[in-house]
Scaffold this active site. Structure first.
Site, PDB file in Angstrom:
ATOM      1  CB  THR A  73       2.593   0.971   6.150  1.00  0.00           C
ATOM      2  OG1 THR A  73       1.197   0.754   6.441  1.00  0.00           O
ATOM      3  CG2 THR A  73       3.370   0.665   7.419  1.00  0.00           C
ATOM      4  N   GLY A  79       0.845  -1.210   0.000  1.00  0.00           N
ATOM      5  CA  GLY A  79       0.000   0.000   0.000  1.00  0.00           C
ATOM      6  C   GLY A  79       0.868   1.243   0.000  1.00  0.00           C
ATOM      7  CG  ASP A  93      -1.923  -0.026   8.015  1.00  0.00           C
ATOM      8  OD1 ASP A  93      -2.577   0.896   7.492  1.00  0.00           O
ATOM      9  OD2 ASP A  93      -2.043  -1.222   7.695  1.00  0.00           O
ATOM     10  NE  ARG A 108      -2.576  -5.194   5.818  1.00  0.00           N
ATOM     11  CZ  ARG A 108      -2.580  -5.257   4.495  1.00  0.00           C
ATOM     12  NH1 ARG A 108      -3.326  -6.137   3.881  1.00  0.00           N
ATOM     13  NH2 ARG A 108      -1.827  -4.451   3.780  1.00  0.00           N
ATOM     14  CG  ASP A 154       1.234  -2.338  10.424  1.00  0.00           C
ATOM     15  OD1 ASP A 154       2.124  -1.691   9.830  1.00  0.00           O
ATOM     16  OD2 ASP A 154       0.523  -3.173   9.855  1.00  0.00           O
ATOM     17  NE  ARG A 167      -2.091  -4.438  -0.987  1.00  0.00           N
ATOM     18  CZ  ARG A 167      -1.633  -3.801   0.090  1.00  0.00           C
ATOM     19  NH1 ARG A 167      -0.537  -4.215   0.681  1.00  0.00           N
ATOM     20  NH2 ARG A 167      -2.257  -2.739   0.570  1.00  0.00           N
ATOM     21  CG  ASP A 179       3.207  -6.089   7.875  1.00  0.00           C
ATOM     22  OD1 ASP A 179       2.701  -5.632   6.830  1.00  0.00           O
ATOM     23  OD2 ASP A 179       2.572  -6.771   8.690  1.00  0.00           O
TER      24      ASP A 179
HETATM   25  O1  F6P Z   1      -1.389  -1.394   4.618  1.00  0.00           O
HETATM   26  C1  F6P Z   1      -1.939  -0.204   4.191  1.00  0.00           C
HETATM   27  C2  F6P Z   1      -3.425  -0.360   3.904  1.00  0.00           C
HETATM   28  O2  F6P Z   1      -3.912   0.894   3.490  1.00  0.00           O
HETATM   29  C3  F6P Z   1      -4.253  -0.915   5.055  1.00  0.00           C
HETATM   30  O3  F6P Z   1      -4.611   0.059   5.994  1.00  0.00           O
HETATM   31  C4  F6P Z   1      -5.433  -1.492   4.332  1.00  0.00           C
HETATM   32  O4  F6P Z   1      -6.033  -2.516   5.071  1.00  0.00           O
HETATM   33  C5  F6P Z   1      -4.815  -2.021   3.063  1.00  0.00           C
HETATM   34  O5  F6P Z   1      -3.632  -1.279   2.850  1.00  0.00           O
HETATM   35  C6  F6P Z   1      -5.713  -1.891   1.849  1.00  0.00           C
HETATM   36  O6  F6P Z   1      -5.034  -2.381   0.766  1.00  0.00           O
HETATM   37  P1  F6P Z   1      -5.553  -2.272  -0.738  1.00  0.00           P
HETATM   38  O7  F6P Z   1      -5.531  -0.825  -1.103  1.00  0.00           O
HETATM   39  O8  F6P Z   1      -4.589  -3.081  -1.519  1.00  0.00           O
HETATM   40  O9  F6P Z   1      -6.941  -2.830  -0.739  1.00  0.00           O
END
Ligand code: F6P
Length: 328
Positions: free
Chosen positions: A126, A12, A128, A172, A130, A73, A104
């Site tokens: 990120t 992300g 998050d 997340r 985290d 990803r 992570d």
């Molecule tokens: O890890 C960053 C994040 O924005 C999380 O907060 C969220 O759960 C996830 O990515 C969403 O990912 P995507 O945009 O690939 O659906």
């Protein structure tokens, strides 16, 4: 031959990634190394999307959200064969070391590469927040500011209509965004995955506040919170419970991707620049397999494997403070 250093962004995206790329490129040049950009994260590494970068390639990007290198990803990279293809491309371009900017999952990928012989340094990025061994990850500060501004606006309409708003935010498995933006935005309740919640108490708080003359209510819910066994739609579960229990009307706002965009804040630009400078300096000194982080204003580095095995604990002092301020 000059040392070649690759840089990629993965997972992300997070505001401040561009500022980090800019610093990686310019610091590498300052050490007489040649910087290479890898597009679309690990997937681009597998697909050989690799190009040399120069100082001008990263001009005018410090203020931009997103990532000029794009992000992805990659499922393929999780398999050994995918990583073998990625490593072959690094060898083809004679890249000696890699800087991975991401969360992570991306840093776990970086560790796998390091174990398979590629010298890597990771930069935690990120929204998050985290990842342990750093007070904050790149992008978190911008994201919480965005959420706080949204909460300000939601509060206007919540107060006009005397309504309850449930605001679902990203993170997340982490409650950091909900907690920081909730405390800064004056939320009445904050529901996060790390702390058990009691929806009856949330309802009592609402009713007590209405009786005392406060006619609106903001409830922050982290997307990773499990509410009544419902893991996919925590805000919907909270809303249903409150409506059934109190008979009051509720509205849900899921902020979504808006939290990942926008110009990085001063804090994120400074953090990105400092962490990326340290990452390239480590490579210059031949120290790899590490993750950089900022703790108590000092930039440091840890064994990547150690950092990834730690838990970024939620700041419970902030949680208790938010609770006190919203319970009186
Ligand atoms: O890890 C960053 C994040 O924005 C999380 O907060 C969220 O759960 C996830 O990515 C969403 O990912 P995507 O945009 O690939 O659906």
């Amino acid at each position: 031959m000059k040392k070649r250093i690759g840089v990629l962004t993965s997972g992300g995206d997070a505001p401040g990634m561009n500022a980090a790329i800019r610093t990686v490129v310019r610091t590498a040049i300052s050490y007489n190394m040649e910087p290479y950009g890898i597009y679309r994260g690990y997937q681009g590494l597998i697909n050989n999307e690799i190009e040399p970068l120069c100082s001008a390639s990263v001009s005018g990007i410090i203020q931009r959200g997103g990532t000029i290198l794009k992000s992805a990803r990659s499922q393929e990279f999780k398999d050994k064969e995918g990583r073998a293809a990625a490593i072959a491309n690094l060898e083809k371009h004679k890249i000696d070391a890699l800087v991975v900017i991401g969360g992570d999952g991306s840093l776990t990928g970086a560790l796998a590469l390091q174990k398979e012989g590629v010298p890597v340094v990771g930069i935690p990025a990120t929204i998050d927040n985290d990842i342990a061994c750093t007070d904050f990850t790149i992008g978190f500060d911008t994201a919480v500011n965005t959420v706080m501004e949204s909460v300000n606006k939601i509060r206007d309409t919540a107060s006009s209509h005397e309504r309850i708003y449930i605001v679902e935010v990203m993170g997340r498995r982490s409650g950091y965004i909900a907690l920081y933006s909730g405390l800064a935005g004056g939320a009445d309740s904050i529901i996060v995955p790390e702390v058990p919640h009691n929806l009856d108490q949330v309802c009592e708080k609402i009713q007590k506040a209405y009786r005392a003359g406060k006619n609106h209510n903001i409830i922050m819910v982290a997307e990773g919170a499990q509410v009544n066994g419902d893991q996919t739609n925590p805000s919907v579960a909270v809303s249903k419970y409150i409506q059934e229990k109190t008979g009051m009307e509720t509205r849900i706002v899921i902020l979504g991707a808006i939290q990942r965009g926008g110009a990085p804040t001063v804090n994120d630009r400074l953090l990105s620049s400092r962490l990326a400078y340290h990452a390239v300096s480590l490579i210059h000194q031949g120290k790899t397999g590490r993750m950089v982080g900022e703790v108590d204003k000092a930039v440091k580095s840890w064994e990547l494997e150690y950092a990834l095995a730690q838990d970024q604990k939620l700041d419970m002092e902030y949680y208790h403070l938010a609770n006190i301020l919203s319970s009186i």
